[in-house]
Design a protein around this motif. Structure first.
Motif, PDB file in Angstrom:
ATOM      1  N   GLN A  79       9.615  46.990  -7.533  1.00 43.19           N
ATOM      2  CA  GLN A  79      10.286  48.005  -8.288  1.00 43.19           C
ATOM      3  C   GLN A  79      10.584  49.454  -7.684  1.00 43.19           C
ATOM      4  N   LEU A  92      14.065  50.684 -11.843  1.00 41.12           N
ATOM      5  CA  LEU A  92      14.627  49.356 -11.347  1.00 41.12           C
ATOM      6  C   LEU A  92      13.842  48.115 -11.062  1.00 41.12           C
ATOM      7  N   SER A  93      13.798  46.791 -11.631  1.00 49.17           N
ATOM      8  CA  SER A  93      12.786  45.918 -11.352  1.00 49.17           C
ATOM      9  C   SER A  93      13.760  44.755 -10.570  1.00 49.17           C
ATOM     10  N   ILE A  94      13.953  44.746  -9.527  1.00 45.03           N
ATOM     11  CA  ILE A  94      14.563  43.789  -8.602  1.00 45.03           C
ATOM     12  C   ILE A  94      14.080  42.382  -8.772  1.00 45.03           C
ATOM     13  N   PRO A 103      19.506  43.858 -12.483  1.00 47.03           N
ATOM     14  CA  PRO A 103      17.937  44.299 -12.455  1.00 47.03           C
ATOM     15  C   PRO A 103      17.759  44.691 -13.843  1.00 47.03           C
ATOM     16  N   CYS A 105      16.195  47.582 -16.041  1.00 44.90           N
ATOM     17  CA  CYS A 105      16.295  49.039 -15.819  1.00 44.90           C
ATOM     18  C   CYS A 105      15.689  49.682 -16.718  1.00 44.90           C
ATOM     19  N   TRP A 121      24.492  52.065 -19.688  1.00 45.75           N
ATOM     20  CA  TRP A 121      23.969  50.804 -19.064  1.00 45.75           C
ATOM     21  C   TRP A 121      24.196  49.672 -19.922  1.00 45.75           C
ATOM     22  N   TRP A 128      28.434  43.976 -14.038  1.00 47.25           N
ATOM     23  CA  TRP A 128      27.489  43.653 -12.995  1.00 47.25           C
ATOM     24  C   TRP A 128      27.979  42.543 -12.225  1.00 47.25           C
ATOM     25  N   LEU A 138      25.663  49.691  -9.131  1.00 45.58           N
ATOM     26  CA  LEU A 138      24.747  50.638 -10.197  1.00 45.58           C
ATOM     27  C   LEU A 138      25.749  51.869 -10.321  1.00 45.58           C
TER      28      LEU A 138
END
Length: 238
Positions: A79, A92-94, A103, A105, A121, A128, A138
């Protein structure tokens, strides 16, 4: 540089060892009665190779965006909390398994600014594209250019060595004049500019079979951007 801790069961080698490391997730250890510790090390190396793109994306975010508390992040973290201005943040969690995917968000803050970005978003999430650069994605989804760190913040982010993740070398007589010193080598690629202790990157380059040496200079590639680097070394360590 990555470290792995291996704990042996009392029934080893019939029972597999347990493995822990500073990575986002531990690999599924393949083990048989004929397996040995060298097989664990090899599987760990293969696991690290799979994670390189994930870490590269996180490093790009740390370098290019206004990341909160970015000093010496754990390599297991997936994150990043990013300051987007107006006392608002996104988290952000990748996905470490699929780092180029969309990701998760989470928006933090109050007021119409955050509400507007959250709606944008959600509306643009289908745009994306995995083949696009991460930061470009992003910008496209949020329909705005995220603020970059100020010069002072950027310098603070780069004082840690890219190899040992510490600001200063340990105080050690064996290091001689380098004992307790800070980073003293920076990648000359302007889009990278990663800082290192010359001792650390010298040791890292020595571990790479493609590294060349001429007198007291090692020639190789930056571990972050792969551009050529030339590092002066202390011959006394050879």
């Amino acid at each position: 540089m990555h470290f792995m801790e291996i704990q042996l069961d009392i029934a080893y080698p019939k029972s597999p060892p347990s493995v822990s490391a500073d990575v986002p997730y531990i690999f599924d250890l393949q083990w048989s009665i004929n397996s040995r510790l060298k097989d664990v090390v090899q599987q760990f190396r293969e696991h690290l190779e799979k994670l390189q793109e994930f870490w590269s994306i996180l490093d790009d975010i740390d370098r290019s965006l206004w990341v909160v508390d970015a000093k010496q992040p754990s390599r297991s973290m997936s994150q990043r909390q990013i300051n987007i201005g107006n006392d608002c943040f996104i988290v952000l969690s990748i996905n470490a398994n699929n780092p180029r995917s969309l990701p998760e968000c989470r928006f933090m803050g109050s007021g119409s600014f955050v509400d507007s970005l959250r709606n944008i978003w959600q509306r643009n999430s289908r745009k994306w594209a995995k083949d696009k650069p991460y930061l470009e994605n992003l910008t496209c989804l949020l329909e705005t250019q995220l603020p970059r760190p100020t010069d002072g913040q950027k310098n603070n982010l780069q004082v840690e060595c890219g190899i040992c993740y510490a600001q200063c070398l340990p105080v050690d007589d064996e290091l001689g004049a380098k004992s307790g010193s800070g980073t003293d080598y920076t990648c000359e690629n302007s889009t990278c500019s990663k800082a290192f202790h010359s001792v650390c990157i010298g040791d890292w380059l020595r571990s790479i079979t493609t590294t060349r040496q001429s007198f007291n200079v090692l020639f190789g590639n930056c571990p972050y951007c792969s551009e050529p680097v030339a590092v002066k070394i202390n011959n006394a360590k050879m």
